[in-house]
Design an enzyme around this catalytic site. Structure first.
Site, PDB file in Angstrom:
ATOM      1  N   GLU A 234      32.998  -3.828 -26.584  1.00  0.00           N
ATOM      2  CA  GLU A 234      34.094  -3.556 -25.639  1.00  0.00           C
ATOM      3  C   GLU A 234      35.457  -3.666 -26.325  1.00  0.00           C
ATOM      4  O   GLU A 234      36.415  -4.182 -25.742  1.00  0.00           O
ATOM      5  CB  GLU A 234      34.023  -4.536 -24.449  1.00  0.00           C
ATOM      6  CG  GLU A 234      32.668  -4.548 -23.748  1.00  0.00           C
ATOM      7  CD  GLU A 234      32.643  -5.371 -22.457  1.00  0.00           C
ATOM      8  OE1 GLU A 234      33.713  -5.744 -21.946  1.00  0.00           O
ATOM      9  OE2 GLU A 234      31.525  -5.620 -21.962  1.00  0.00           O
TER      10      GLU A 234
ATOM     11  N   ASP B 197      39.049  -3.680 -27.593  1.00  0.00           N
ATOM     12  CA  ASP B 197      40.430  -3.228 -27.372  1.00  0.00           C
ATOM     13  C   ASP B 197      41.364  -4.330 -27.876  1.00  0.00           C
ATOM     14  O   ASP B 197      40.933  -5.468 -28.084  1.00  0.00           O
ATOM     15  CB  ASP B 197      40.732  -2.805 -25.924  1.00  0.00           C
ATOM     16  CG  ASP B 197      40.409  -3.850 -24.870  1.00  0.00           C
ATOM     17  OD1 ASP B 197      40.259  -5.048 -25.214  1.00  0.00           O
ATOM     18  OD2 ASP B 197      40.324  -3.486 -23.680  1.00  0.00           O
TER      19      ASP B 197
ATOM     20  N   HIS C 160      37.552  -8.215 -26.983  1.00  0.00           N
ATOM     21  CA  HIS C 160      38.835  -7.943 -26.311  1.00  0.00           C
ATOM     22  C   HIS C 160      39.889  -8.804 -27.002  1.00  0.00           C
ATOM     23  O   HIS C 160      39.977 -10.007 -26.754  1.00  0.00           O
ATOM     24  CB  HIS C 160      38.747  -8.296 -24.827  1.00  0.00           C
ATOM     25  CG  HIS C 160      37.795  -7.434 -24.061  1.00  0.00           C
ATOM     26  ND1 HIS C 160      38.025  -6.094 -23.835  1.00  0.00           N
ATOM     27  CD2 HIS C 160      36.610  -7.702 -23.470  1.00  0.00           C
ATOM     28  CE1 HIS C 160      37.030  -5.580 -23.131  1.00  0.00           C
ATOM     29  NE2 HIS C 160      36.150  -6.532 -22.900  1.00  0.00           N
TER      30      HIS C 160
ATOM     31  N   GLU D  79      27.869 -12.362 -19.931  1.00  0.00           N
ATOM     32  CA  GLU D  79      28.850 -13.434 -19.726  1.00  0.00           C
ATOM     33  C   GLU D  79      28.285 -14.638 -18.961  1.00  0.00           C
ATOM     34  O   GLU D  79      28.837 -15.061 -17.949  1.00  0.00           O
ATOM     35  CB  GLU D  79      30.099 -12.869 -19.029  1.00  0.00           C
ATOM     36  CG  GLU D  79      30.718 -11.732 -19.827  1.00  0.00           C
ATOM     37  CD  GLU D  79      31.948 -11.104 -19.179  1.00  0.00           C
ATOM     38  OE1 GLU D  79      32.304 -11.471 -18.043  1.00  0.00           O
ATOM     39  OE2 GLU D  79      32.556 -10.229 -19.820  1.00  0.00           O
TER      40      GLU D  79
ATOM     41  N   ASN E  44      25.412  -9.979 -23.785  1.00  0.00           N
ATOM     42  CA  ASN E  44      26.769  -9.511 -24.049  1.00  0.00           C
ATOM     43  C   ASN E  44      27.786 -10.542 -23.558  1.00  0.00           C
ATOM     44  O   ASN E  44      27.662 -11.057 -22.441  1.00  0.00           O
ATOM     45  CB  ASN E  44      26.966  -8.188 -23.281  1.00  0.00           C
ATOM     46  CG  ASN E  44      28.238  -7.453 -23.634  1.00  0.00           C
ATOM     47  OD1 ASN E  44      28.489  -7.147 -24.799  1.00  0.00           O
ATOM     48  ND2 ASN E  44      29.054  -7.148 -22.624  1.00  0.00           N
TER      49      ASN E  44
END
Ligand SMILES: *[C@@H]1O[C@H](CO)[C@@H](O)[C@H](O)[C@H]1NC(C)=O
Length: 413
Positions: A262, A264, A232, A155, A196
Site C-alpha cells: 500500500e 504512499d 504508508h 491489521e 497485511n
C-alpha cells in the site's frame, strides 16, 4: 510469404531485439525486467469511470497488478449474514482480467469495514467461528482462480505488538487468525495467503509480533505464504532502504514471501517541489529494499495518483502522496522509481537473484558498444536518452530534455 513481407518480418524481429536492450518505459515493465512479479496499484469502483485515470491504470507497461481498495471487504461482500454481494468486487476483478493484470484480493477479515451484524452481534465462540468460516469460504470460492493473493487477515496487531481487541479477538481469542487462514486455504489451495499490516516495515515490537504471528499460524498447522508491508510513509521520515531490506529479510527467513502492498509517501500541504524531491528519494528507498530482497515479489501503490488518494481525508493537512499528481501527470517520484527499477534491471540484480544491488557489477563500457550504427531519431517522454553502455538516440522529443539520473541512466522529461 512474399519477399517484401519476409523483409518486413525480419525488420520487425530486429526492432524487437533492439528494443529489449533499451530501458523500460513503464513501472511494471521495468519492475519485471528487474526480477519482480509486478508493479501495481490499488483502485476503487468510482474511479473506473474516469477515462484519464483508467488510460494509465489500463496500461500494463505501467501497472501489472490491481488491488481493490474497498469493495472486496466484508461489509461489501456480506452486508447481512449469508447474503453475499460480489457485483462491485467483480467489476474490479474483471478490469484486471480484461487487462491481463494480476489481482491482489483484499481483504477477508479486518476490524474496519466489518459489517455491524458481526461487530455488534451476539455470539458464542462456536457461532462466530462458523460465521467467519462461512464468509471466508464463500468469498474465496467466488474468486477462486482470479486472485494472485488474498490478504486473509488485515491489521490484527496494535503498535506495541499486542493483539488488537475487536469482536473476533474478544470472542474467539487469537485463534481467529490461524482459523481464518485455514478456512481460506481449504477454499482455494492455490492462492497465496497473506497477513497485511502497517508499521511493520522496520524492526520493532510490531514487526516482531508479526513474525511471531507467522510462527503461530504455522504452529497451528495452517498455511501462510506472505506478509504485506503496507508502507504508508511520510516525506522525510521514510526508513532507509537498508533498514527496510533487513526487516524484509527477517520475514522471508521464516519461509514467507513479502510484498509492499500500500505504498504512499504523504507530505504537508501545500505540495512543494522540495517535498516532491524528498518524496522521490523516499519512494526509491522502499523500491530498492524490495529489489534487494530475494522473495519480495512486488510493489503496489495506494493509489497511483493524488486525485484519488485516501490521505487528505484521513490525515488532515496532508496529501500529495502519490506518483502522479491530481491531473494524472507523473511527479518526480515516478521518474525516480522508474529509473531505480531500470538501473536494477540493467545491473541484473533483481529479486530473482540474491545478489545485492550494486551497479559496479555492470561491465558495459562506452568503447564496447555492441552496435556501430549511428543513433538516430528522438526519444519520447520518460524514455532513456543516455548512460554508460547506451547506444540509442540522445535527443528528446520537444518539449522534453535529457536529464542524467545516474551514470548508467539518463531520461527525457
Ligand atoms: C474458540 O474455539 C477455538 C477452536 O476450538 C479455540 O481454539 C479457541 O481457543 C476458543 N476460544 C475461546 C475464547 O475459548
Amino acid at each position: 510469404m512474399s519477399q517484401s513481407r519476409m523483409v518486413m518480418a525480419l525488420t520487425g524481429v530486429f526492432a524487437l531485439s533492439t528494443l529489449s536492450n533499451a530501458a523500460a518505459t513503464g513501472l511494471n515493465s521495468a519492475a519485471k525486467a528487474a526480477g519482480l512479479k509486478y508493479f501495481g496499484s490499488a483502485t476503487d469502483n468510482s474511479e473506473l469511470t474516469d477515462s484519464a485515470y483508467t488510460a494509465v491504470l489500463d496500461d500494463t507497461n505501467q501497472f501489472g497488478q490491481i488491488t481493490p481498495g474497498n469493495t472486496m471487504k466484508w461489509v461489501y461482500t456480506e452486508p447481512s449474514q449469508n447474503s453475499f454481494s460480489y457485483t462491485q468486487g467483480d467489476q474490479i476483478a474483471n478490469f484486471a482480467k480484461t487487462n491481463g493484470q494480476l489481482l491482489r484480493c483484499h481483504n477477508l477479515v479486518w476490524y474496519q469495514e466489518a459489517p455491524s451484524w458481526v461487530t455488534s452481534g451476539s455470539w458464542t465462540n462456536a457461532s462466530l467461528i462458523a460465521a467467519m468460516q462461512a464468509h471466508i469460504t464463500n468469498e474465496v470460492t467466488h474468486y477462486k482462480g482470479q486472485c494472485y493473493a488474498w490478504d486473509v487477515v488485515n491489521e490484527a496487531l496494535n503498535d506495541d505488538g499486542t493483539y488488537r481487541q475487536w469482536e473476533l479477538y474478544n470472542v474467539i481469542g487469537p485463534a481467529y487468525i490461524p482459523l481464518a487462514f485455514e478456512a481460506a486455504a481449504a477454499a482455494d489451495p492455490d492462492v497465496k495467503l497473506y497477513y497485511n499490516d502497517y508499521n511493520i516495515e522496520t524492526a520493532g515490537a510490531k514487526a516482531t509480533a508479526a513474525q511471531n504471528l507467522v510462527k503461530t499460524i504455522k504452529a497451528y498447522g495452517a498455511k501462510i505464504d506472505g506478509i504485506g508491508l503496507e508502507s504508508h510513509f511520510i516525506v522525510g521520515e521514510t526508513p532507509s532502504a537498508s533498514s527496510q531490506a533487513s526487516n524484509m529479510a527477517s520475514f522471508t527467513a521464516l519461509g514467507v514471501e513479502v510484498a509492499v502492498t500500500e505504498l504512499d509517501v504523504r507530505q504537508t500541504l501545500p505540495e512543494t517541489s522540495a517535498q516532491d524531491q524528498q518524496q522521490a528519494k523516499d519512494y526509491v528507498s522502499t523500491v530498492q529494499a524490495c529489489l534487494q530482497t530475494k522473495n519480495c515479489v512486488g510493489v503496489t501503490v495506494w493509489d497511483f495518483d493524488d486525485k484519488y488518494s485516501w490521505v487528505p481525508s484521513t490525515f488532515s493537512g496532508q496529501g500529495a502522496a502519490d506518483l502522479y499528481n491530481s491531473a494524472v501527470q507523473p511527479k518526480p517520484a515516478y521518474t525516480s522509481v522508474l529509473s531505480a527499477l531500470n538501473a536494477a534491471a540493467t545491473a541484473g540484480s533483481g529479486s530473482s537473484s540474491s545478489a545485492p544491488t550494486t551497479l559496479s557489477t555492470v561491465s558495459a563500457s562506452p568503447t564496447s558498444s555492441p552496435s556501430s550504427a549511428p543513433a538516430s531519431g528522438t526519444v519520447a517522454e520518460y524514455g532513456q536518452c543516455g548512460g554508460i553502455g547506451y547506444t540509442g538516440p540522445t535527443v528528446c522529443e520537444s518539449p522534453y530534455s535529457c536529464h542524467s539520473t545516474n551514470s548508467y541512466y539518463s531520461q527525457c522529461y
